[in-house]
Design a protein around this motif. Structure first.
Motif, mmCIF file in Angstrom:
data_model
loop_
_atom_site.group_PDB
_atom_site.id
_atom_site.type_symbol
_atom_site.label_atom_id
_atom_site.label_comp_id
_atom_site.label_asym_id
_atom_site.label_seq_id
_atom_site.Cartn_x
_atom_site.Cartn_y
_atom_site.Cartn_z
ATOM 1 N N ARG A 20 -17.478 8.514 7.031
ATOM 2 C CA ARG A 20 -17.064 9.524 6.024
ATOM 3 C C ARG A 20 -18.427 10.437 5.808
ATOM 4 N NH1 ARG A 20 -17.576 5.357 0.743
ATOM 5 N NH2 ARG A 20 -19.670 5.024 0.780
ATOM 6 N N GLN A 21 -18.043 11.491 5.268
ATOM 7 C CA GLN A 21 -19.104 12.577 5.090
ATOM 8 C C GLN A 21 -18.555 13.182 3.729
ATOM 9 O OE1 GLN A 21 -19.427 15.501 8.207
ATOM 10 N NE2 GLN A 21 -21.554 15.953 7.322
ATOM 11 N N ALA A 22 -19.571 12.986 2.862
ATOM 12 C CA ALA A 22 -19.434 13.707 1.393
ATOM 13 C C ALA A 22 -20.260 15.095 1.408
ATOM 14 C CB ALA A 22 -20.187 12.929 0.476
ATOM 15 N N PRO A 23 -19.703 15.980 0.644
ATOM 16 C CA PRO A 23 -20.601 17.359 0.581
ATOM 17 C C PRO A 23 -21.842 17.545 0.582
ATOM 18 C CG PRO A 23 -18.312 17.275 -0.645
ATOM 19 C CD PRO A 23 -18.699 15.834 -0.471
ATOM 20 N N GLY A 24 -22.484 18.147 1.555
ATOM 21 C CA GLY A 24 -23.933 18.168 1.410
ATOM 22 C C GLY A 24 -24.496 16.923 2.048
ATOM 23 N N LYS A 25 -23.875 16.076 2.687
ATOM 24 C CA LYS A 25 -24.382 14.886 3.095
ATOM 25 C C LYS A 25 -24.188 14.622 4.529
ATOM 26 C CE LYS A 25 -24.506 12.339 -1.271
ATOM 27 N NZ LYS A 25 -24.322 10.871 -1.992
ATOM 28 N N GLU A 26 -25.117 13.874 5.152
ATOM 29 C CA GLU A 26 -24.563 13.602 6.550
ATOM 30 C C GLU A 26 -23.569 12.554 6.959
ATOM 31 O OE1 GLU A 26 -29.096 14.200 8.568
ATOM 32 O OE2 GLU A 26 -28.165 12.129 8.702
ATOM 33 N N ARG A 27 -22.995 12.688 7.925
ATOM 34 C CA ARG A 27 -21.913 11.665 8.080
ATOM 35 C C ARG A 27 -22.421 10.128 8.212
ATOM 36 N NH1 ARG A 27 -18.549 13.259 13.334
ATOM 37 N NH2 ARG A 27 -20.457 12.324 14.202
ATOM 38 N N GLU A 28 -21.906 9.225 7.662
ATOM 39 C CA GLU A 28 -22.167 7.894 7.641
ATOM 40 C C GLU A 28 -21.195 6.900 7.816
ATOM 41 O OE1 GLU A 28 -23.252 6.320 3.673
ATOM 42 O OE2 GLU A 28 -21.245 6.857 2.769
ATOM 43 N N PHE A 29 -21.747 5.809 8.613
ATOM 44 C CA PHE A 29 -21.000 4.664 9.251
ATOM 45 C C PHE A 29 -20.214 3.986 7.846
ATOM 46 C CE2 PHE A 29 -19.319 1.040 11.483
ATOM 47 C CZ PHE A 29 -19.623 0.114 10.776
ATOM 48 N N VAL A 30 -18.822 3.661 7.941
ATOM 49 C CA VAL A 30 -18.286 2.997 6.819
ATOM 50 C C VAL A 30 -17.942 1.401 7.474
ATOM 51 C CG1 VAL A 30 -16.263 2.761 5.660
ATOM 52 C CG2 VAL A 30 -17.325 4.795 5.859
ATOM 53 N N ALA A 31 -17.285 1.557 8.509
ATOM 54 C CA ALA A 31 -16.636 0.268 8.969
ATOM 55 C C ALA A 31 -16.237 0.131 10.577
ATOM 56 C CB ALA A 31 -15.276 -0.389 8.215
ATOM 57 N N ALA A 32 -16.222 -0.816 11.208
ATOM 58 C CA ALA A 32 -15.911 -0.902 12.571
ATOM 59 C C ALA A 32 -15.049 -2.188 12.875
ATOM 60 C CB ALA A 32 -16.993 -0.797 13.420
ATOM 61 N N ILE A 33 -14.317 -2.118 14.078
ATOM 62 C CA ILE A 33 -13.680 -3.328 14.369
ATOM 63 C C ILE A 33 -13.728 -3.476 15.812
ATOM 64 C CG2 ILE A 33 -11.482 -2.101 14.282
ATOM 65 C CD1 ILE A 33 -10.174 -4.678 13.223
ATOM 66 N N SER A 34 -13.721 -4.753 16.368
ATOM 67 C CA SER A 34 -13.697 -4.697 17.927
ATOM 68 C C SER A 34 -12.542 -4.491 18.637
ATOM 69 C CB SER A 34 -14.395 -6.458 18.164
ATOM 70 O OG SER A 34 -13.467 -7.312 17.668
#
Length: 123
Positions: free
Chosen positions: A38-52
């Protein structure tokens, strides 16, 4: 290369829930780990979740652990993100991405990205 299309975003009140979907095209979907970012306004993209690749292993950022659940249906070429107990700070554009391998770790590279879906949580 996998093509990805997200859906399910929208406006929700704090404490509410949303379910995001990511539909994939391409025969390699079932062989790749998948992730949500996800990426919020003015912020860097960040990891939320992953699945194998099989769905047997899941990974979450500390900020969403216990509230969000990632899952996948390889028969439908779709990965999901169930988001509960949403907070205003969850407001962002959410992207799904296909990893370049079957498993996830912090060094995993993601080669295909969707266009994103907006999630807005009002207080």
């Amino acid at each position: 290369q996998v093509q990805l299309v997200e859906s399910g975003g929208g406006l929700v009140q704090a404490g509410g829930s949303l379910r995001l979907s990511c539909a994939a095209s391409g025969r390699t979907f079932g062989s790749n780990a998948m992730g949500w970012f996800r990426q919020a306004p003015g912020k860097e993209r960040e990891f939320v979740a992953a699945i194998s690749w099989s769905g047997a292993s899941t990974y979450y950022s500390d900020s969403v652990k216990g509230r969000f659940t990632i899952s996948r249906d390889n028969a439908k070429n779709t990965v999901y993100l169930q988001m509960n107990s949403l907070k205003p700070e969850d407001t962002a554009v959410y992207y799904c991405a296909a990893a370049r391998g079957p498993y996830y770790n912090q060094r995993t590279l993601f080669g295909s990205w969707g266009q994103g879906t907006q999630v807005t949580v009002s207080s």
